[in-house]
Design a protein around this motif. Structure first.
Motif, PDB file in Angstrom:
ATOM      1  N   THR A 131       0.531  -1.352  -0.334  1.00 33.30           N
ATOM      2  CA  THR A 131       0.255   0.137   0.246  1.00 33.30           C
ATOM      3  C   THR A 131       0.638   1.113   0.118  1.00 33.30           C
ATOM      4  O   THR A 131       0.062   2.951   0.322  1.00 33.30           O
ATOM      5  CB  THR A 131      -0.292  -0.402   1.437  1.00 33.30           C
ATOM      6  OG1 THR A 131      -0.295  -0.121   1.778  1.00 33.30           O
ATOM      7  CG2 THR A 131      -2.031  -1.310   1.357  1.00 33.30           C
ATOM      8  N   ARG A 132       1.592   1.625  -0.072  1.00 32.08           N
ATOM      9  CA  ARG A 132       2.935   2.087   0.166  1.00 32.08           C
ATOM     10  C   ARG A 132       3.468   2.697  -1.381  1.00 32.08           C
ATOM     11  O   ARG A 132       3.963   1.601  -2.669  1.00 32.08           O
ATOM     12  CB  ARG A 132       4.220   1.986   1.254  1.00 32.08           C
ATOM     13  CG  ARG A 132       3.264   1.593   2.428  1.00 32.08           C
ATOM     14  CD  ARG A 132       4.666   1.705   3.396  1.00 32.08           C
ATOM     15  NE  ARG A 132       6.224   2.617   3.432  1.00 32.08           N
ATOM     16  CZ  ARG A 132       7.052   3.313   4.690  1.00 32.08           C
ATOM     17  NH1 ARG A 132       6.512   2.090   5.246  1.00 32.08           N
ATOM     18  NH2 ARG A 132       7.090   4.531   4.553  1.00 32.08           N
ATOM     19  N   VAL A 133       3.393   3.884  -2.229  1.00 30.64           N
ATOM     20  CA  VAL A 133       3.905   3.869  -3.140  1.00 30.64           C
ATOM     21  C   VAL A 133       5.215   4.679  -3.892  1.00 30.64           C
ATOM     22  O   VAL A 133       5.563   5.034  -2.697  1.00 30.64           O
ATOM     23  CB  VAL A 133       2.745   5.122  -3.803  1.00 30.64           C
ATOM     24  CG1 VAL A 133       3.572   5.534  -5.135  1.00 30.64           C
ATOM     25  CG2 VAL A 133       1.589   4.626  -3.847  1.00 30.64           C
ATOM     26  N   GLN A 186       5.923   5.404  -7.232  1.00 29.73           N
ATOM     27  CA  GLN A 186       6.025   6.307  -7.822  1.00 29.73           C
ATOM     28  C   GLN A 186       4.847   6.465  -8.721  1.00 29.73           C
ATOM     29  O   GLN A 186       4.272   5.387  -8.358  1.00 29.73           O
ATOM     30  CB  GLN A 186       7.479   6.611  -8.455  1.00 29.73           C
ATOM     31  CG  GLN A 186       7.583   7.881  -9.474  1.00 29.73           C
ATOM     32  CD  GLN A 186       6.447   7.817 -10.938  1.00 29.73           C
ATOM     33  OE1 GLN A 186       5.758   6.991 -11.458  1.00 29.73           O
ATOM     34  NE2 GLN A 186       6.267   9.921 -11.075  1.00 29.73           N
ATOM     35  N   ASP A 187       3.732   7.616  -8.766  1.00 28.60           N
ATOM     36  CA  ASP A 187       2.645   7.191  -8.760  1.00 28.60           C
ATOM     37  C   ASP A 187       2.621   6.653 -10.431  1.00 28.60           C
ATOM     38  O   ASP A 187       0.971   6.061 -10.132  1.00 28.60           O
ATOM     39  CB  ASP A 187       2.051   8.554  -9.221  1.00 28.60           C
ATOM     40  CG  ASP A 187       1.712   9.806  -7.478  1.00 28.60           C
ATOM     41  OD1 ASP A 187       1.336   8.908  -6.690  1.00 28.60           O
ATOM     42  OD2 ASP A 187       1.622  10.932  -8.035  1.00 28.60           O
ATOM     43  N   LYS A 188       2.520   6.915 -10.918  1.00 29.27           N
ATOM     44  CA  LYS A 188       2.808   5.872 -12.414  1.00 29.27           C
ATOM     45  C   LYS A 188       3.997   5.001 -12.514  1.00 29.27           C
ATOM     46  O   LYS A 188       3.325   3.599 -13.168  1.00 29.27           O
ATOM     47  CB  LYS A 188       3.497   6.879 -14.032  1.00 29.27           C
ATOM     48  CG  LYS A 188       2.585   8.220 -13.900  1.00 29.27           C
ATOM     49  CD  LYS A 188       3.383   8.910 -14.486  1.00 29.27           C
ATOM     50  CE  LYS A 188       2.721  10.599 -14.495  1.00 29.27           C
ATOM     51  NZ  LYS A 188       2.956  11.312 -15.925  1.00 29.27           N
ATOM     52  N   GLY A 223       3.710   2.002  -9.126  1.00 30.00           N
ATOM     53  CA  GLY A 223       3.019   1.497  -8.973  1.00 30.00           C
ATOM     54  C   GLY A 223       4.101   1.644  -6.964  1.00 30.00           C
ATOM     55  O   GLY A 223       4.531   2.388  -6.795  1.00 30.00           O
ATOM     56  N   THR A 224       3.873   0.327  -6.435  1.00 32.15           N
ATOM     57  CA  THR A 224       4.075   0.451  -5.154  1.00 32.15           C
ATOM     58  C   THR A 224       5.835   0.009  -4.569  1.00 32.15           C
ATOM     59  O   THR A 224       5.775  -0.871  -6.095  1.00 32.15           O
ATOM     60  CB  THR A 224       3.151  -0.261  -4.499  1.00 32.15           C
ATOM     61  OG1 THR A 224       3.457  -2.220  -5.283  1.00 32.15           O
ATOM     62  CG2 THR A 224       1.692  -0.282  -4.788  1.00 32.15           C
ATOM     63  N   GLN A 276      10.755  10.731 -17.383  1.00 27.94           N
ATOM     64  CA  GLN A 276      11.054  11.633 -15.923  1.00 27.94           C
ATOM     65  C   GLN A 276      12.499  11.843 -15.964  1.00 27.94           C
ATOM     66  O   GLN A 276      13.074  11.657 -14.182  1.00 27.94           O
ATOM     67  CB  GLN A 276      10.018  11.712 -14.588  1.00 27.94           C
ATOM     68  CG  GLN A 276       8.471  11.527 -15.133  1.00 27.94           C
ATOM     69  CD  GLN A 276       8.088  12.590 -13.204  1.00 27.94           C
ATOM     70  OE1 GLN A 276       8.504  12.079 -12.582  1.00 27.94           O
ATOM     71  NE2 GLN A 276       6.802  12.009 -13.444  1.00 27.94           N
ATOM     72  N   LYS A 308       3.483  -0.477 -17.808  1.00 28.36           N
ATOM     73  CA  LYS A 308       4.210   0.393 -17.291  1.00 28.36           C
ATOM     74  C   LYS A 308       4.513   1.309 -17.984  1.00 28.36           C
ATOM     75  O   LYS A 308       4.169   2.775 -17.564  1.00 28.36           O
ATOM     76  CB  LYS A 308       3.912   0.728 -15.325  1.00 28.36           C
ATOM     77  CG  LYS A 308       3.547  -0.931 -14.883  1.00 28.36           C
ATOM     78  CD  LYS A 308       3.885  -0.247 -13.348  1.00 28.36           C
ATOM     79  CE  LYS A 308       3.085  -1.135 -12.498  1.00 28.36           C
ATOM     80  NZ  LYS A 308       2.253  -0.194 -12.427  1.00 28.36           N
TER      81      LYS A 308
END
Length: 691
Positions: free
Chosen positions: A353-355, A357-359, A361-362, A471, A516
């Motif tokens: 449940t800890r991200v 990076q948003d794009k 995943g966890t 990025q 992804k």
């Protein structure tokens, strides 16, 4: 000649900035003295918690006189037909006299340049008195200090990093009257805040350091630091210990004290059950203590601290510091014991449940990718893929622990402790801390095969992921430390002698992300980015830029192979035939670049000139010599053997026309040169090398 003293007295200056401020003040004033043509014999900087100072010896009383030539209009415009000054000439003369001169036409001179001749006058400008120049020179230096955020004190409009309390400016025994940082200058300074807090008079600039020493202030930063080191060494030797004295911590402690007094204290041995990295971290960061270890690097229940007072009851000072550090160590102990109530694998589960990076995943998903790539790398380097996969799953688990939450710098280290205590295999547990190596330039590398696989996988996954969502680092912004990660990958592969194909590893990492990634050019972007790190890495080692370019021209896919070629080309450059071969290789490359089609085979019956026959025989001999060397990637041996082509190739260019009228002869000679180029390109593009 005189000695000038400047001292800026303040409230306590930021300890992490003190050395920087001292050096910047020194540099600015020294540069300004040179620009003003003010002679001096020596300049010395001082700094302590409440002061910045400069002592400038052998200063001249005046600037030397200088001349300045004022240029007027050209000769034709300056005089009329009778030789008298024209309106333009008179205007120039009046302009000079407006400055208090009383000149006539006869005082003017003639100067010339490429555009013609002009009337002019050479002024002698008398040097100013140095004591008149010093206040503004010093104020300018203070204004230019590297201070991120300045502050005002009370109603004053003058800004500095801390409130200014007094300013000393003297030439020998006399005050130089001025106003600096909103304070009138004087010859009055202060000693130690507690031992000698009152103002005292500096009777002569040259007595500055000794007068402060009498008042418990060691003004010389370097002397104060050397004293600290000596005292720490003495106290650690007394109990057969080794002191941990990081440079940054030493600088900070030196900046915190006027009069260093080193004292040794202790803490309860029960805390040694806590990972020593946590204890060291809290003692260094929070308390500014120097920790002690035994000869095996194991932490001892002792530490050394630097007091800023020479207390009559040193035992009370020691007791006070022991009381202060105990709660911090208790916190670390509590977190460590609390975390052990669960196996490390349980913490890994919470990462779902800890991200990361948003794009992308966890953190759990990142762990799964790392596990998969680690297993693949382990297989390639002869390690256990199952253990590598397990290490990957547990790699980031300690990020969910309370110990790492309190001490982020312990990530990886805490994981290794908890993995051992959770019953994980030793190579799995040790790899968790090794994944972060190297942490900085010159840092140690992971040593175990599983640690190597994990360190490579983690960095490759991050590189591919961030480039895969477009990025990439820009300018100085590199939030994911991709530049450092890239150099880490190269160092691990090269220094551990691992002949892995980087392109294949990048492709595997890309595949592990599934759908992804949105950047269609991820592979090319990552390879180009990592490849660009070669230049930074090798130039730091003193390798010529064109050597790096010569190897990059053939684009080796294995960093270890790249390194071996670099070493070979560097050695080749020292050979006497290197320059002529580099020049001829460049010529070969230019000729072949203009040719439409270059055949691979040479027809011996079309070799008509003696020089081309000799070159052909030399090529045949070279091929036979270098074949076994190429098979075992002995690139230095290959280039050394190819030096035999230096003379035949030079003779060829001196005596043979490549672009012959006969098309068959021309194509045959191009094929001959093509074979020369192929031989050299088996190592690098030697034609790139400069003389």
């Amino acid at each position: 000649m005189s000695t000038i003293l400047f001292e800026l007295g303040t409230e306590e200056l930021p300890p992490k900035s003190l050395k920087t401020l001292q050096n910047a003040l020194y540099d600015h004033v020294k540069t300004a003295l040179g620009e003003q043509n003010i002679a001096f014999d020596d300049i010395k900087a001082y700094s302590a918690p409440r002061r910045l100072a400069l002592l400038i010896k052998g200063v001249g009383d005046y600037q030397p006189d200088r001349t300045e030539t004022k240029k007027g209009p050209n000769i034709k415009a300056s005089f009329d037909a009778d030789g008298n000054l024209s309106r333009a000439g008179q205007g120039f003369l009046q302009g000079l006299n407006a400055n208090g001169l009383n000149l006539t036409k006869d005082d003017l001179i003639t100067i010339s340049d490429k555009k013609g001749e002009y009337i002019a006058y050479t002024l002698t400008i008398k040097g100013e008195k140095v004591t008149d120049l010093m206040p503004s020179l010093i104020q300018k230096a203070l204004d230019d200090l590297p201070i991120a955020k300045r502050m005002r004190s009370g109603a004053s409009k003058d800004e500095f990093v801390r409130p200014v309390q007094w300013v000393v400016l003297m030439a020998d025994d006399a005050v130089i009257p001025a106003r600096i940082q909103g304070h009138d200058t004087s010859n009055r300074s202060r000693g130690h805040r507690y031992h000698a807090p009152d103002f005292f008079v500096i009777d002569h600039a040259e007595h500055y350091e000794s007068l402060l020493a009498e008042r418990f202030v060691v003004a010389d930063f370097a002397k104060r630091q050397a004293d600290i080191v000596a005292q720490v060494q003495k106290l650690s030797n007394e109990i057969g210990a080794n002191a941990i004295v990081p440079d940054e911590l030493l600088d900070e402690v030196t900046a915190l004290v006027d009069y260093p007094v080193a004292l040794r204290a202790s803490f309860p041995e029960r805390f040694l059950a806590v990972p020593q990295e946590a204890l060291i971290s809290t003692m260094q960061a929070d308390q500014k203590y120097f920790c002690l270890t035994d000869d095996n690097g194991k932490l001892k229940p002792n530490f050394i601290f630097i007091s800023n007072i020479d207390s009559l009851d040193k035992s009370a000072v020691i007791l006070g510091n022991e009381k202060v550090v105990r709660p911090r160590l208790s916190d670390a102990e509590f977190f460590f014991l609390q975390d052990q109530k669960r196996p490390l694998a349980d913490f890994a589960e919470t990462l779902k449940t800890r991200v990361f990076q948003d794009k992308l995943g966890t953190i759990w998903e990142k762990g799964e990718r790392i596990a998969k790539l680690s297993a693949s790398i382990a297989t390639q380097i002869g390690a256990n893929p199952d253990n590598a996969s397990r290490a990957g799953i547990l790699a980031k688990a300690d990020l969910a622990t309370t110990l790492v939450g309190e001490f982020p710098e312990l990530q990886g280290i805490a994981g290794t402790y908890y993995a051992h205590k959770s019953g994980e295999k030793a190579d799995v547990a040790n790899a968790i801390s090794e994944q972060y190596l190297p942490k900085f330039s010159g840092d140690e590398l992971p040593k175990t095969p599983i640690g190597i696989a994990l360190a490579l996988s983690d960095r490759l996954d991050t590189l591919v992921g961030i480039f895969g969502i477009s990025q990439a680092p820009t300018g100085s912004k590199d939030p994911f430390s991709l530049r450092r990660a890239s150099i880490g990958i190269l160092r691990i592969l090269i220094e551990n002698k691992l002949p892995l194909n980087l392109a294949s590893l990048v492709r595997e990492a890309i595949a592990n992300f599934g759908d992804k990634l949105t950047n269609a050019n991820t592979f090319d972007d990552v390879m180009e980015f990592v490849g660009s790190r070669y230049r930074a890495m090798y130039t730091e080692q003193g390798v010529n830029v064109d050597t790096i370019q010569a190897v990059q021209a053939i684009n080796p896919q294995s960093p270890l192979d790249f390194d071996e070629r670099i070493r070979a080309v560097q050695a080749f450059r020292a050979l006497p035939q290197a320059q002529v071969l580099a020049e001829n290789n460049k010529r070969v490359a230019n000729i072949l670049a203009k040719a439409d089609n270059v055949g691979e085979s040479v027809q011996e019956n079309l070799l008509t000139e003696t020089a081309e026959k000799a070159l052909y025989q030399a090529i045949l001999s070279a091929k036979e010599t270098v074949k076994p060397l190429q098979d075992k990637a002995d690139y230095q041996g290959v280039l050394t053997a190819l030096t035999a082509l230096a003379s035949p190739l030079t003779e060829f260019f001196d005596n043979v026309m490549v672009n012959a009228d006969d098309e068959n002869l021309k194509n045959n000679r191009l094929a001959l040169l093509g074979q020369v180029r192929t031989l050299f390109l088996s190592v690098a593009d030697i034609g790139v090398l400069q003389s």
